[in-house]
Enzyme design. Structure first.
Site, PDB file in Angstrom:
ATOM      1  N   GLY A   1      36.762  41.531  44.016  1.00 12.49           N
ATOM      2  CA  GLY A   1      37.072  42.799  43.360  1.00 12.49           C
ATOM      3  C   GLY A   1      37.642  43.873  44.258  1.00 12.49           C
TER       4      GLY A   1
ATOM      5  N   GLY B   1      40.549  43.681  46.088  1.00 11.96           N
ATOM      6  CA  GLY B   1      41.990  43.581  46.339  1.00 11.96           C
ATOM      7  C   GLY B   1      42.814  44.697  45.711  1.00 11.96           C
TER       8      GLY B   1
ATOM      9  N   CYS C   1      43.877  43.845  42.169  1.00 18.48           N
ATOM     10  CA  CYS C   1      42.804  43.136  41.471  1.00 18.48           C
ATOM     11  C   CYS C   1      42.199  44.073  40.427  1.00 18.48           C
ATOM     12  CB  CYS C   1      41.778  42.776  42.542  1.00 18.48           C
ATOM     13  SG  CYS C   1      40.198  42.325  41.893  1.00 18.48           S
TER      14      CYS C   1
END
Ligand code: 5GP
Length: 346
Positions: free
Chosen positions: A180, A182, A185
């Site tokens: 989570g 990124g 993301c």
């Protein structure tokens, strides 16, 4: 339901305290590391930065640029090159710094088998799934390890010590850590799942090092200072997506808009990637990645110079002559503000 009360930290929550040092210049800093991988027994020597296995970042062109740069940075190739392109690429020299990537889908496994059957053996393999917590994944990793005992395997992603231990015992040399965090993301928005990256690194590095394994912090670095924090926290490798996007090596179209140039960058489970590689978003799954336009930044060499310069400077501030010493010499201080933003970030 349970709540863990101790506060977990992200890069934005800390700074690295400077320390007395005898070093005169950042030129004295050696950023390379040497590791012997637990299972493959192979040796790594180089700067432990890896370009993420994403379109626009984990490309052949990026790998060629890193190979000619000569500092031993590596590239995890994205999963969507066809077999013949991979064979052609692996014919050239220097692919020890390249991670061949697969997921858990049948197509990837079949492509890898065909690659091996045609006489090629990747030196390093990256087994990458969004959720490294399933029993199915552990069994898959064990199967690949049995099939390829001498290859260095990196696998993930996970964010907690118990899963790091399980995967190392299943045969993984380097655990990829990060869920989570990124830049493209949307997992945390879509699912509510995640773990602040700095605490994930600290906890996972501790678990991995206890078993002779290594970790790679994956996702969440936005500036060179964040990369320094990953190493300060105990990460052995760091994987970068967004920070390496937007360059000539992206193998993506450069678009012009109003006199400025841009390159598209997207998550590997974004609808853009799924449309490009899978012909659409499967009905049972929602896209967990976004698509952005990043400013075109020319050749990767300039960005690398900035990143490595920043990292050398961190080492100088804390008196670490070698990158290896950075975590021992790091004291994080909790902060409520990172920078003075009066004139913006630049
Ligand atoms: P960055 O360096 O850009 O912050 O993070 C790169 C990492 O983001 C990748 O190595 C990968 O682990 C993760 N990532 C890439 N694409 C997606 C995506 O579509 N969804 C999610 N959840 N993570 C992604």
């Amino acid at each position: 339901m349970r709540i863990e009360e101790d506060k977990k930290l992200d890069f934005k929550d800390v700074l690295i305290r400077p320390k007395r040092s005898t070093m005169a210049s950042r030129k004295d800093v050696d950023l390379s590391r040497e590791y012997v991988f637990k299972w493959s027994g192979k040796t790594f020597k180089g700067i432990p930065i890896i370009a993420a296995n994403m379109d626009g970042v984990g490309t052949f062109d990026m790998a060629k640029a890193f190979i000619s740069d000569g500092n031993g940075l590596s590239v995890a190739l994205h999963k969507h090159y066809p077999l013949n392109a991979l064979q052609d690429f692996y014919k050239t020299n220097g692919t020890q710094t390249v991670w061949y990537s697969i997921g858990m889908v049948k197509d990837d496994e079949e492509k890898l088998k065909a690659f091996l059957d045609s006489g090629y053996t990747p030196d390093k393999l990256c087994i990458d799934v969004a959720n490294g917590y399933s029993e199915h994944f552990v069994a898959y990793v064990k199967k690949i390890r049995e099939m390829l005992p001498d290859i260095t395997i990196m696998a993930g992603n996970v964010v907690t010590g118990e899963m790091v231990e399980e995967l190392i015992l299943a045969g993984v040399d380097v655990i990829k850590v990060g869920i989570g965090s990124g830049s493209v993301c949307t997992t945390r928005d879509m699912t509510g799942i995640g773990y602040p990256q700095l605490s994930a690194i600290i906890e996972c590095a501790d678990a991995a090092h206890g078993l002779g394994g290594l970790i790679c912090s994956d996702g969440g670095c936005t500036v060179a200072g964040d990369i320094a924090k990953t190493f300060g926290a105990g990460s052995d490798f760091v994987m970068l997506g967004g920070m390496l996007s937007g360059h000539n090596q992206a193998e993506q179209e450069i678009v012009e808009d109003g006199g400025d140039k841009f390159v598209q960058f997207y998550g590997m489970s974004s609808s853009t990637a799924m449309k490009k590689h899978k012909g659409g978003v499967a009905e049972y799954r929602a896209s967990e990645g976004k698509t952005v336009r990043v400013p075109y930044r020319g050749d990767i060499a300039g960005t690398l110079q900035d990143i490595l310069g920043g990292l050398r400077s961190t080492c100088t501030y804390v008196g670490a002559r070698h990158l290896k010493e950075l975590s021992k010499r790091t004291t994080f201080i909790r902060v409520s503000q990172q920078i003075n933003t009066v004139f913006g970030r630049d």
